[in-house]
Scaffold this motif. Structure first.
Motif, PDB file in Angstrom:
ATOM      1  N   LEU A  77       0.824  -1.202   0.000  1.00 38.36           N
ATOM      2  CA  LEU A  77       0.000   0.000   0.000  1.00 38.36           C
ATOM      3  C   LEU A  77       0.862   1.257   0.000  1.00 38.36           C
ATOM      4  N   ARG A  78       1.984   1.210   0.684  1.00 37.80           N
ATOM      5  CA  ARG A  78       2.892   2.359   0.696  1.00 37.80           C
ATOM      6  C   ARG A  78       3.465   2.610  -0.699  1.00 37.80           C
ATOM      7  N   ALA A  79       3.870   1.527  -1.374  1.00 36.23           N
ATOM      8  CA  ALA A  79       4.434   1.674  -2.724  1.00 36.23           C
ATOM      9  C   ALA A  79       3.383   2.165  -3.714  1.00 36.23           C
ATOM     10  N   LEU A  80       2.168   1.621  -3.637  1.00 38.88           N
ATOM     11  CA  LEU A  80       1.111   2.042  -4.565  1.00 38.88           C
ATOM     12  C   LEU A  80       0.684   3.485  -4.304  1.00 38.88           C
ATOM     13  N   THR A  81       0.654   3.888  -3.033  1.00 44.64           N
ATOM     14  CA  THR A  81       0.309   5.271  -2.712  1.00 44.64           C
ATOM     15  C   THR A  81       1.377   6.217  -3.241  1.00 44.64           C
ATOM     16  N   THR A  82       2.641   5.830  -3.105  1.00 46.20           N
ATOM     17  CA  THR A  82       3.731   6.656  -3.627  1.00 46.20           C
ATOM     18  C   THR A  82       3.620   6.813  -5.138  1.00 46.20           C
ATOM     19  N   GLU A  83       3.340   5.718  -5.834  1.00 48.17           N
ATOM     20  CA  GLU A  83       3.203   5.779  -7.290  1.00 48.17           C
ATOM     21  C   GLU A  83       1.990   6.605  -7.701  1.00 48.17           C
ATOM     22  N   LEU A  84       0.922   6.527  -6.920  1.00 48.58           N
ATOM     23  CA  LEU A  84      -0.269   7.313  -7.233  1.00 48.58           C
ATOM     24  C   LEU A  84       0.026   8.806  -7.112  1.00 48.58           C
ATOM     25  N   ILE A  85       0.769   9.175  -6.083  1.00 48.96           N
ATOM     26  CA  ILE A  85       1.106  10.592  -5.914  1.00 48.96           C
ATOM     27  C   ILE A  85       2.090  11.033  -6.991  1.00 48.96           C
ATOM     28  N   ARG A  86       3.053  10.176  -7.312  1.00 50.18           N
ATOM     29  CA  ARG A  86       4.087  10.541  -8.281  1.00 50.18           C
ATOM     30  C   ARG A  86       3.529  10.651  -9.698  1.00 50.18           C
ATOM     31  N   HIS A  87       2.729   9.668 -10.125  1.00 51.72           N
ATOM     32  CA  HIS A  87       2.287   9.604 -11.524  1.00 51.72           C
ATOM     33  C   HIS A  87       0.830  10.006 -11.736  1.00 51.72           C
ATOM     34  N   SER A  92      -3.758  -1.549 -11.157  1.00 48.15           N
ATOM     35  CA  SER A  92      -3.708  -2.640 -10.188  1.00 48.15           C
ATOM     36  C   SER A  92      -5.083  -3.288 -10.129  1.00 48.15           C
ATOM     37  N   THR A  93      -5.251  -4.210  -9.194  1.00 49.73           N
ATOM     38  CA  THR A  93      -6.542  -4.878  -9.036  1.00 49.73           C
ATOM     39  C   THR A  93      -7.528  -3.947  -8.351  1.00 49.73           C
ATOM     40  N   LEU A  94      -8.797  -4.268  -8.436  1.00 50.53           N
ATOM     41  CA  LEU A  94      -9.837  -3.427  -7.880  1.00 50.53           C
ATOM     42  C   LEU A  94      -9.721  -3.338  -6.359  1.00 50.53           C
ATOM     43  N   ALA A  95      -9.461  -4.451  -5.688  1.00 48.42           N
ATOM     44  CA  ALA A  95      -9.360  -4.443  -4.230  1.00 48.42           C
ATOM     45  C   ALA A  95      -8.174  -3.601  -3.772  1.00 48.42           C
ATOM     46  N   ARG A  96      -7.048  -3.718  -4.469  1.00 49.59           N
ATOM     47  CA  ARG A  96      -5.879  -2.917  -4.105  1.00 49.59           C
ATOM     48  C   ARG A  96      -6.138  -1.438  -4.332  1.00 49.59           C
ATOM     49  N   CYS A  97      -6.792  -1.120  -5.429  1.00 52.38           N
ATOM     50  CA  CYS A  97      -7.078   0.284  -5.718  1.00 52.38           C
ATOM     51  C   CYS A  97      -8.018   0.883  -4.680  1.00 52.38           C
ATOM     52  N   LYS A  98      -8.973   0.097  -4.215  1.00 55.74           N
ATOM     53  CA  LYS A  98      -9.886   0.598  -3.193  1.00 55.74           C
ATOM     54  C   LYS A  98      -9.147   0.856  -1.888  1.00 55.74           C
ATOM     55  N   GLU A  99      -8.178   0.014  -1.563  1.00 51.43           N
ATOM     56  CA  GLU A  99      -7.390   0.229  -0.347  1.00 51.43           C
ATOM     57  C   GLU A  99      -6.456   1.412  -0.507  1.00 51.43           C
ATOM     58  N   VAL A 100      -5.865   1.575  -1.682  1.00 55.33           N
ATOM     59  CA  VAL A 100      -4.971   2.704  -1.921  1.00 55.33           C
ATOM     60  C   VAL A 100      -5.762   4.007  -1.872  1.00 55.33           C
ATOM     61  N   ARG A 101      -7.014   3.967  -2.270  1.00 54.90           N
ATOM     62  CA  ARG A 101      -7.843   5.164  -2.217  1.00 54.90           C
ATOM     63  C   ARG A 101      -7.967   5.670  -0.784  1.00 54.90           C
TER      64      ARG A 101
END
Length: 141
Positions: A77-87, A92-101
């Motif tokens: 979640l930390r890596a996906l959040t970092t990538e979301l802020i950067r790019h 990713s999958t739907l469940a992961r995206c909901k958690e990253v949200r």
């Protein structure tokens, strides 16, 4: 041929009648022979009562486990959040995206606060603590 009790009341495995060419015994009852290639009339067994399934409510079970241990889930979640802020977007999958949200919304709330404590909390949420990623949300209007 096996008898299946939960096949919609047909009383035959797979929910279909059997093709017979000779007399057979089915549950103590004789089944009349049918010509080859035609379906025999099988006796319909009464449906057996089933126990009701009990599904527990998910009180206080916030968040998804994502089939990972806690340390791997936190790093993901930390890596996906970092990538979301950067790019600005992630794939990713739907469940992961909901958690990253959830994590991204928390970062936005921290940036709206703008205090030193909120900035330090945001630095703890992104991986490798890159300063430009924390400065970007805090300096945007």
């Amino acid at each position: 041929m096996a008898f299946v009790s939960g096949c919609g009341g047909l009383g035959v495995a797979g929910g279909r009648a059997a093709v017979c060419s000779r007399e057979t015994s089915f549950g103590g009852q004789a089944v009349a022979a049918a010509p080859v290639g035609q379906r025999a009339q099988m006796p319909v067994a009464p449906l057996m009562p089933t126990m009701p399934t009990i599904e527990a409510m998910r009180h206080r079970k916030r968040g998804r486990k994502l089939n990972k241990p806690a340390d791997q889930r936190k790093a993901l979640l930390r890596a996906l959040t970092t990538e979301l802020i950067r790019h600005g977007r992630i794939s990713s999958t739907l469940a992961r995206c909901k958690e990253v949200r959830r994590c991204a919304d928390h970062m936005i709330q921290l940036s709206k606060d703008g205090s030193l404590h909120a900035r330090r909390q945001a630095m703890g949420l992104v991986s490798l603590r890159p300063d430009p990623l924390v400065v970007l949300p805090f300096n945007s209007p």
